[in-house]
Write a protein that holds these residues in place. Structure first.
Motif, short mmCIF file in Angstrom:
data_model
loop_
_atom_site.label_atom_id
_atom_site.label_comp_id
_atom_site.label_asym_id
_atom_site.label_seq_id
_atom_site.Cartn_x
_atom_site.Cartn_y
_atom_site.Cartn_z
N ASN A 154 -81.15 97.97 28.16
CA ASN A 154 -79.86 98.67 27.44
C ASN A 154 -79.81 98.53 25.93
O ASN A 154 -78.99 99.34 25.03
N ASP B 259 -80.64 93.32 31.70
CA ASP B 259 -79.19 93.92 30.52
C ASP B 259 -80.16 94.72 29.31
O ASP B 259 -79.49 95.53 28.50
N ASP C 40 -79.85 87.90 34.92
CA ASP C 40 -79.78 89.66 35.21
C ASP C 40 -79.37 89.95 33.04
O ASP C 40 -79.33 91.13 32.99
#
Length: 497
Positions: A201, A197, A193
């Motif tokens: 991002n 991310d 994860d």
RNA sequence: CGGGGCGUAGCGCAGUAGGCUAGCGCGCUGCGUUUGGGACGCAGAGGUCGCCGGUUCGAGUCCGGCCGCCCCGACCA
């Protein structure tokens, strides 16, 4: 006052920015042209290894920064383990040695003498780190042990490509040890994860989390999970992996702890990595025929300023304004570069920086100085839509919003492209047709034989079972499109790097 | 390792019925004029023609061997 946070390019580059192949015409050549002409990397005198040039290395440093922050935030500490690994270490885990044997670089001589035991140049560090962990871990109170290292590794590859596969590459490898299976699995998923991310991002690359089928699994892992990204030619690129290693390495290296009941237990370990391949992912996920398009949060230069003037008087007027304009932007941490090279026309500079993928170009000329404005041009769009005149008031806010907009837009473009090139298929014929020009998503049994069949028939490989989708699509009663046996779930197939 | 292509100035290339001082474009250096989408003039610098050997009066060019790189495959982050 800082004039620029980035090293100024005092000389024009030897490479002309023209003459890059178009993506449609020859994607592989386009990629090589971009990597070299945008000054990311160069070939080295050694076959299969590359020189990462300053502009490419700055990009890598920004990738490192984004990842390292996230590792620290999730409790990991950095350390460094040696490059050389005793051959006997590699051999301790049977699947590990089996998987890595063909790509090991082995040192047999040192100091002019043949070594008693050959040293392997690390292809990955599970073994040396396992050895260290066994010395460091005594009690359940020592767990979890959460370590990361930034390092180079070597794998003897037959076929290499800049950034995507080189014999030596840079990466980070996280290695953790836990008291229970649950904790280790949780860590494996947590770091997957973290990669998601980061990709979304920071790199503006939409990625799919997958669990790998047996044949695509890391040598020595119980389970391998990956993030898969779609490149501009619709091939897949595995951009990060996270492995649940169970007790395989704990047993091979005696990584044990004493639990609350004073019982000796084997640890459960994980490992996870992202490499300089991520640079290749960024190039291919976002680049276009004009060159690189760098995601604003990772771009070495976020804003390039091109001053425009006709004579000495205008030059002074414009340059003074430019310094005034840039100072506050630099102060708040924006990566600004002023292109003050003499003797080049603005038009040349525009094209040059577009090729290098700088997200925002700021033009400042006499008219702007008079109007208290600047011209902002965004790299993610073309033509008139890309340009806007902006007031010098509130410029920090304007530019930082623009950078965020560009990030969002690049992510949206990449996401739309990916979603538009995935095809859900329910027969093997449809799968074979689909993978010629897209990703296929199909029920799959996960058996190596079926992966091999697909590979042989289509050149496409099994990219893994998407984690999110399979929560909603039950494989109950569904059959593998290749062999017709019970499916494990939906899996992606595509050409891959 | 198999198939294909390529090695001539920093980059892209031309030059081979064997011949005289190895050329072109871009880039590079200097000076001047230019500068809101890839400017122009003048004057310059820069080459063991991938390496080794052979044929020849003479090889960038022909022959043999080797090396390297790129693309496509088999293996992989």
């Amino acid at each position: 006052m800082a004039v620029s946070t980035t090293p100024p390019l005092r000389r024009r580059n030897a490479m002309t920015s023209r003459q890059i192949a178009s993506q449609d015409e020859d994607y592989a050549r386009w990629y090589n042209d971009i990597v070299q002409k945008a000054d990311l990397a160069d070939y080295s005198p050694v076959r299969g290894s590359m020189i990462i040039k300053p502009y490419g290395y700055e990009l890598w440093e920004n990738i490192q920064g984004g990842l390292d922050r996230r590792f620290k935030a999730t409790g990991h500490k950095n350390a460094y383990f040696p490059l050389f690994i005793p051959m006997s270490f590699i051999e301790k885990e049977s699947k590990h040695i089996e998987g890595f044997a063909p790509e090991l670089a082995v040192v047999t001589h040192g100091g002019g003498k043949e070594l008693e035991e050959p040293l392997v140049v690390r292809p990955t560090s599970e073994t040396v780190i396992g050895h260290a962990f066994s010395k460091w871990i005594h009690s359940y109170r020592d767990l979890p042990l959460l370590i990361n290292q930034w390092a180079n590794v070597v794998r003897w590859e037959m076929r290499t490509r800049l950034f995507l596969r080189t014999m030596e590459f840079l990466w980070q490898e996280g290695h953790t040890a836990h008291a229970t299976e649950e904790d280790a699995i949780e860590e494996t998923m947590r770091m997957l994860d973290v990669y998601v991310d980061f990709a979304i991002n920071e790199a503006a690359i939409p990625v799919i989390k997958t669990r790998k089928s047996e044949s695509e699994r890391f040598a020595g892992a119980i389970e391998t999970y990956s993030i898969e990204a779609m490149m501009g030619n619709k091939w897949a690129l595995q951009s990060g992996t996270s492995h649940y290693l169970g007790q395989n390495f704990a047993k091979a290296f005696d990584i044990m702890y004493t639990d609350e009941s004073n019982e000796r237990q084997y640890c459960y370990t994980t490992s996870w990595g992202v490499s300089t391949r991520m640079v290749g992912a960024i190039v291919m996920a976002h680049g276009d025929d004009r060159g690189l398009r760098l995601p604003p949060r990772l771009a070495p230069i976020q804003v390039v300023v091109v001053p425009i003037y006709r004579d000495e008087e205008q030059h002074d007027l414009v340059m003074n304004a430019v310094l005034d304009i840039c100072d506050p932007l630099i102060t708040v941490g924006m990566r600004v570069h002023i292109d003050d090279r003499e003797g080049l026309t603005p038009g040349f500079k525009f094209n040059d920086w577009e090729m290098r993928g700088v997200p925002v170009r700021m033009e400042v000329g006499p008219r702007d100085v008079e109007n208290n404005s600047v011209m902002l041009v965004r790299r993610d769009q073309e033509g008139k839509a890309a340009k806007q005149s902006a007031s010098r008031d509130n410029l920090i806010q304007t530019v930082s919003r623009l950078l965020n907009d560009i990030h969002r837009e690049m992510l949206a473009q990449a996401t739309a492209f990916r979603n538009g090139n995935i095809r859900l298929v329910d027969t093997y014929d449809a799968l074979k047709e689909a993978v010629t020009d897209s990703w296929a998503l199909a029920y799959h049994c996960g058996q190596p034989a079926c992966d091999a069949t697909v590979k042989e028939d289509t050149k496409a490989s099994s990219r893994g079972f998407p984690l999110d989708k399979n929560e909603t699509w039950s494989p109950d009663g569904e059959k593998c499109v290749v062999c017709g046996k019970q499916a494990l779930g939906m899996a992606y197939f595509s050409r891959a790097y």
